[in-house]
Enzyme design. Structure first.
Site, PDB file in Angstrom:
ATOM      1  N   LEU A  63       0.815  -1.205   0.000  1.00  0.00           N
ATOM      2  CA  LEU A  63       0.000   0.000   0.000  1.00  0.00           C
ATOM      3  C   LEU A  63       0.852   1.259   0.000  1.00  0.00           C
ATOM      4  O   LEU A  63       0.410   2.323  -0.371  1.00  0.00           O
ATOM      5  CB  LEU A  63      -0.864   0.025   1.259  1.00  0.00           C
ATOM      6  CG  LEU A  63      -2.232  -0.614   1.119  1.00  0.00           C
ATOM      7  CD1 LEU A  63      -2.942  -0.535   2.438  1.00  0.00           C
ATOM      8  CD2 LEU A  63      -3.027   0.130   0.044  1.00  0.00           C
ATOM      9  N   ARG A  64       2.082   1.097   0.462  1.00  0.00           N
ATOM     10  CA  ARG A  64       2.916   2.272   0.624  1.00  0.00           C
ATOM     11  C   ARG A  64       3.084   3.015  -0.700  1.00  0.00           C
ATOM     12  O   ARG A  64       3.198   4.223  -0.730  1.00  0.00           O
ATOM     13  CB  ARG A  64       4.261   1.864   1.194  1.00  0.00           C
ATOM     14  CG  ARG A  64       4.828   2.908   2.102  1.00  0.00           C
ATOM     15  CD  ARG A  64       6.078   2.422   2.753  1.00  0.00           C
ATOM     16  NE  ARG A  64       5.849   1.988   4.115  1.00  0.00           N
ATOM     17  CZ  ARG A  64       6.345   0.882   4.622  1.00  0.00           C
ATOM     18  NH1 ARG A  64       7.082   0.097   3.879  1.00  0.00           N
ATOM     19  NH2 ARG A  64       6.119   0.574   5.869  1.00  0.00           N
TER      20      ARG A  64
END
Lengths: 563, 333
Positions: free
Chosen positions: B271-272
């Protein structure tokens, strides 16, 4: 800069010395290869003009950066500060013997000091490089910051004892500036030779000016540009210049391969012709002629690349990690940590004795001898050295499997903390294709360039692996040899095609590996295993694994289990 | 000190852009610069730190507390007065020990007077500024772990030698390294916000310009800096305006969808990637004076926000930049 530096002719080394003496902080320093009387003479001559300070390769970080001197502080009962070596050295020239043994950590601190904004806060650096082996070199972070590299192995000392050193300049403005055409010519040379560092460009322009200044001129002329190209750009070359389009003579040997990437500028651009003064083609030719032979070979073989240096280099064992051991007497320096409890425990029994009558002083009296540091047993990093038989007798598909195994192993290198090196033997002798590295990028490139076919110089391969392995062992790594072969060598160590001599040489090399206590494994890759490979394994005192159906996956699994 | 001015650095636009974005929004999480030696990596980082306006801190505070945080550091600082200090720029040397980085027990005091006092390390020094690490790929792994941890949390927590100390350590982490000399573990790479690749310009004109500017800076640094001061001042104003505007920049839903689709198309792990992509796009919009984030902002920052997060394929040699560009075409046509 990668490969060994240029050995410019002795006059060029003398010129480099004179330019450096002109402004040590501006030129960064000299990288001097090859011990001998010439180098001693050069350093001695330099010492007569500037202040020299020697920096031992084992200097610890406390001495380097300064701070509280714990031993004196305890004795005096008040804090005693000590100036660090890097601060003391400002404005002088630091001579670093055994430069090839400088650790990356030390190099990092020294490089920072060389990068100071104010020239007065910097120092000049002279690296004395005694490296005998090709894979040893001072850390690239240092060599990159030094303008000149000279090979003095065979030079005569006379040229240096009599070198006429100039007065140091008082302001950089005294050095004449290059004309626009001059800069353009140097830029062309840098493009043609594949020199990609901004520092190299800066050094080149500065050297051209210094050359004019040394000759007593105010204007930089073509000969000065040639000096800059020879002294600064040639030793940093990563490729050979394309031959000038209109040259009728044979290009310099060996024939230059085409540049590896699209060359945006044509050095023989017609627009340049009438602008007169510097002729870039001639400059490029002069620079190409000054590329040292060792580097020339490396470029021709496609072995140098941008930025490929000695990699991580030697790594010293960390006093910070690993299994804890009992504390031992010693001062917390060089990263060793104080064992507070043990120190107090050592000091407490003596308190009554140490109390001076009539003096009231709170706190414990701790002497230097009480101080204990923690110790850890660190496991050294391991390096897997692959020796791949790439000869015609080893099936072609085998080579592909070996390549696959190396890549798979590397992909896990960050988990296992291993590095990988690759030696290939085919044709007449073995080659180190990939020095120890953790870099997938480099490994992949070395592997795609690995060709197959030809004779089987097994003896040469084994002896190269042995040299590499013992070198790594000495530097604190744990090497593991993985030899992929069918064991049927047919090229003797002297290069002759003689199966009997080849077998004898291979057995000798294998015994040398056993004597050096290098652990390893021999993987028999012939479709029907025969006794030759097993005999080699026995002589190496290594494990023997016949893997006729070896695939990349099984290979990497087997090796993974061993490391 | 007359450092080489930021605006005088020839070419290297992507690196300069990434540094500006990190300066506008430090929460982006640091910049990793890949490239050879001598490409101006540390020059750019230092130059940026040098032109930023000085920060206000509690006078004499060893931890650089901002006035509103006065007294929150372990000392704690008591002065009522404030003083200006330059934006910290800490150059972490490769050989730095853990003690020097995170701070340690003040040995001298502990041994002489038995007082347990914390001696701040480089992390405290870098608070509210920049922490630059050259050759981060050669740094010991446990140190890299620790640095990224502190950079992400903005707080240095020390639990050792009987010390239990926490202090603020918010800084922009800038790492540099040459992938040819050893890689950074992918998990660590992923935690850098942006990554850029630099290379010395390959055109004649740019190289001549590099030599010319280096020479003039060397001959008369003061005059050279003077000459570039207006250009630097302009950059400082842009950053200041960008910072002021950042909280007001709106992010429409369709741009969020754009970012997600792009991340899926180039198979960026985790998700980063999406979070950083959006943060960087917002920072770019703020820097350019836009009121809302637009698709063009996302596309512009996609390579630097995602390049280092693509799943590595041992057999696929396509550069990650090319893979992202392909994905952009695929998603947005």
């Amino acid at each position: 800069m990668t490969a060994p530096p240029a050995p410019p002719a002795a006059e060029d080394a003398a010129l480099a010395l004179r330019a450096f003496a002109l402004w040590p902080a501006g030129f960064g320093g000299l990288w001097l290869r090859g011990p001998g009387p010439a180098r001693d003479a050069l350093v001695e001559r330099l010492g007569s003009a500037v202040r020299l300070r020697r920096m031992p390769a084992h200097i610890d970080s406390e001495r380097l950066h300064g701070g509280i001197d714990l031993a004196s502080s305890l004795a005096a009962g008040r804090s005693v500060a000590r100036t660090g070596f890097l601060d003391e050295a400002r404005g002088s020239v630091v001579v670093a013997p055994l430069a090839e043994r400088i650790t990356p950590a030390l190099a990092g601190s020294v490089a920072q000091a060389l990068d100071q904004a104010e020239p007065a806060a910097r120092f000049g650096l002279v690296l004395l490089d005694d490296a005998a082996e090709r894979d040893e070199a001072p850390p690239p972070s240092l060599t990159e910051r030094l303008a000149f590299a000279c090979d003095l192995g065979e030079a005569s000392p006379a040229g240096f004892t009599q070198a006429d050193l100039p007065e140091p300049i008082t302001s950089p403005a005294e050095i004449p500036a290059c004309s626009a055409e001059g800069l353009e010519a140097l830029a062309m040379v840098s493009l043609a030779l594949g020199v990609d560092s901004g520092r190299a460009l800066r050094f080149a322009a500065l050297t051209a000016g210094a050359s004019a200044h040394l000759a007593g001129r105010k204007v930089v002329n073509e000969s000065d540009l040639a000096v800059a190209a020879r002294l600064v750009l040639a030793p940093r070359a990563t490729r050979l210049p394309p031959p000038p389009p209109d040259s009728e003579e044979a290009p310099p040997p060996p024939p230059p391969p085409p540049p590896p990437e699209g060359e945006p500028d044509n050095p023989g651009d017609e627009n340049r012709e009438d602008s007169g003064t510097p002729d870039p083609d001639q400059l490029i030719e002069a620079a190409a002629a000054a590329i040292p032979p060792g580097l020339l070979e490396a470029i021709a073989a496609g072995r140098t690349r941008r930025g490929s240096g000695s990699g991580g280099g030697a790594r010293h064992l960390s006093p910070l990690r690993g299994r804890p051991l009992a504390a031992r007497q010693g001062l917390p320096r060089g990263g060793a940590r104080l064992a507070l409890i043990d120190t107090l425990r050592a000091a407490v029994p003596w308190q009554a004795l140490r109390r001076e009558p009539g003096v009231t002083r709170s706190g414990l009296r701790i002497m230097k001898d009480d101080v204990r540091v923690r110790r850890y047993e660190a496991r050294s990093a391991s390096v897997t050295i692959f020796a791949v038989d790439a000869s015609g007798s080893a099936a072609f598909a085998r080579l592909a499997e070996a390549k696959g195994a190396v890549e798979l192993l590397l992909a896990q290198a960050y988990v296992k903390r291993t590095e990988v090196a690759l030696v290939a033997f085919r044709g007449s002798e073995a080659q180190l294709l990939l020095p120890p590295t953790r870099s997938l990028t480099r490994a992949r490139r070395a592997l795609t360039e690995l060709p197959g076919g030809g004779g089987t110089p097994l003896a040469s391969g084994l002896s190269l692996v042995c040299t590499l392995g013992t070198g790594l062992l000495r530097r604190g790594y744990t090497p593991l040899l993985v030899v992929l072969t069918d064991g049927r060598g047919n090229i003797a160590l002297d290069g002759s095609t003689n199966r009997a001599a080849a077998t004898e040489d291979a057995a000798k090399a294998a015994r040398a590996i056993a004597a050096a206590r290098l652990s390893g494994v021999v993987i028999d890759i012939s479709p029907r295993p025969r006794p030759e490979a097993a005999a080699i394994a026995a002589a190496m005192q290594a494990r023997y694994l016949p893997l006729p159906q070896a695939s990349a996956k099984t290979l990497s699994k087997v090796i993974g289990a061993l490391t | 000190m007359n450092r080489f001015p930021f605006s005088a650095i020839v070419a290297q636009d992507e690196m300069k852009q990434a540094l500006l974005l990190a300066a506008v929004d430090p929460a982006i999480g640091g910049v990793m610069v890949f490239g050879d030696r001598g490409t101006g990596k540390s020059t750019a980082a230092r130059a940026l730190a040098a032109i930023l306006p000085p920060i206000t801190a509690v006078e004499g505070c060893r931890f650089g507390c901002a006035p509103q945080d006065a007294g929150t550091c372990p000392d704690p600082c008591t002065s009522k007065r404030t003083a200006k200090r330059a934006v910290p720029f800490v150059d972490l040397p490769l050989g730095a020990t853990e003690d020097r980085v995170i701070g340690a027990l003040d040995l001298e005091r502990a041994l002489r007077s038995g007082e347990k006092r914390f001696e701040p390390g480089l992390l405290a020094k870098a608070h509210r500024g920049f922490l630059y690490i050259d050759e981060i790929n050669l740094l010991e792994d446990h140190l890299v772990d620790l640095l990224l941890d502190v950079a992400a949390s903005g707080e240095n927590l020390v639990e050792r030698e009987g010390l239990s100390v926490r202090h603020k350590a918010k800084f922009v982490l800038i790492g540099s390294g040459n992938p040819e000399e050893g890689e950074l573990r992918p998990q660590l790479l992923d935690r850098f916000g942006l990554s850029v690749e630099v290379r010395t310009p390959q055109t004649l004109d740019a190289r001549v310009e590099i030599m010319r500017r280096c020479a003039s800076h060397e001959r008369d640094a003061a005059a050279f800096c003077e000459e570039w001061a207006p250009a630097d001042a302009k950059i400082v104003r842009r950053i200041a305006r960008g910072r002021a505007r950042l909280p007001e920049v709106e992010t429409p839903d369709e741009v969020l969808y754009d970012a997600s689709r792009l991340c899926m198309a180039c198979r960026a792990d985790g998700l980063r990637g999406e979070l950083t992509l959006m943060r960087a796009a917002r920072a770019l919009a703020a820097l350019e004076g836009a009121k809302t984030v637009q698709r063009k902002h996302v596309i512009a920052v996609a390579p630097m926000a995602l390049r280092h997060r693509l799943r590595r394929d041992v057999l696929d040699e396509t550069g990650s930049t090319t893979r992202i560009e392909r994905a952009v075409v695929e998603v947005f046509g």
